[in-house]
Write an enzyme that holds these catalytic residues in place. Structure first.
Site: not given
Length: 334
Positions: A14-15, A81, A83, A85, A128, A130, A156, A160
């Site tokens: 991922g990023q 990290l 997920a 996402s 997060t 969110e 999500y 989380k």
């Protein structure tokens, strides 16, 4: 094993995984990355971009594979990290989101605990913004901080929140060093094109080169606290260097709407009015949208000495420039 510090990163494809691996490698770490699936399509890309990462096959929904990964890497630091996402995707696949994003955190923590590394491995859990859900009963008009109430508005966000609380529970129940980073939106060149910021800059670059004519988006009014992912992984690392485990908000302290992002992105290619190029598609509108997410990074700034370096215009500029180079290369090879 060498004397170098070792880190295991789940979500290496991922990023954030890419940015964090780069950061840790630069600090002299041995970096291990958990990769899902024997034939993962990202394997070749990761091996090419980050040859210093030692890949381990595993999956957050497979506890046995996580035990093997922890035993193989014997990490001083574990960054969870991985997920499901994408907020929009979580509405379409809530069960998978719960299995990976919620229960997966429990599986990671259990892998550390049952392998006898509760005292030797520090864990970072990616929480997060969110989880807040755009409702703030504590601090009207101010940014969310570590004490704000949670009210997630997507599968999500709910998943989380479970991961966040189970991480805190293991910290308190077993004395494990588990820190939670409550990160607000952070973007960059490594962001997937399914996310709205990268979707915009990817399309803008292609519009500039005549490779597409418009971009389809959902609601344009939501406001987010957008920072640069490369800055945020520095904050993750700082959390695990702190003397005690804790929760920290990472944010910029300012919000911008999707319309503002569009304005800056199109300005980078010399277009002042983006409206003729944007089509609103109800298919991209969520059942429950978060109006505004604003973070208060005061604690991270004061306690960890963390500061963001890239501002909002700089973030957009960096992403458009990257996607222009990518589109030009694609056009040249076509």
């Amino acid at each position: 094993m060498t004397d170098a510090r070792r880190a295991l990163i789940t979500g290496i494809t991922g990023q954030d995984g890419g940015h964090l691996a780069e950061l840790l490698h630069g600090k002299g770490y041995e970096v291990y990355g958990l990769m899902r699936g024997q034939n993962n399509p990202r394997r070749v890309e990761v091996e090419s971009e980050m040859p210093y990462v030692r890949l381990i096959e595993g999956d957050l929904i497979d506890p046995t594979s996580l035990v093997r990964a922890v035993e193989t890497s014997d990490p001083h630091e574990l960054y969870n990290l991985a997920a499901i996402s994408h907020v929009g995707y979580s509405f379409k696949n809530p069960t998978l989101t719960a299995d990976v994003t919620a229960k997966g955190v429990l599986n990671v923590l259990e892998a550390v605990r049952i392998t006898g590394r509760s005292e030797s491995t520090k864990v970072y859990q990616a929480s997060t913004s969110e989880m807040f859900g755009g409702l703030d009963y504590n601090r009207p008009g101010a940014g969310y901080n570590e004490n704000s109430l949670f009210h997630p508005r997507s599968p999500y966000g709910v998943a989380k929140l479970y991961g966040h609380w189970i991480a805190k529970n293991y910290r308190e129940s077993y004395g494990m060093f588990v820190s939670c980073g409550i990160l607000f939106n952070h973007e960059g060149e490594r962001r997937g094109v399914e996310f709205v910021t990268r979707k915009i800059t990817h399309a803008v670059a292609r519009i500039k080169l005549g490779m597409q004519s418009n971009i389809e988006l959902g609601d344009l009014w939501p406001k987010r606290d957008w920072g640069y992912a490369g800055d945020f992984v520095e904050g993750m690392w700082r959390m695990l260097q702190h003397d005690v485990p804790d929760d920290f908000v990472l944010a910029t302290g300012e919000t911008h709407s999707i319309e503002e992002f569009l304005t800056l992105a199109f300005a980078e290619i010399g277009i002042d009015d983006w409206r003729p190029y944007v089509v609103q598609n109800p298919a991209y509108m969520r059942p429950a949208e978060v109006d505004i997410l604003l973070g208060d990074p005061t604690k991270a700034e004061d306690v960890l000495g963390w500061r963001r370096a890239v501002d909002f215009p700089g973030l957009v500029r960096r992403m458009v420039a990257h996607d222009l180079r990518l589109a030009e290369a694609q056009r040249a090879s076509a």
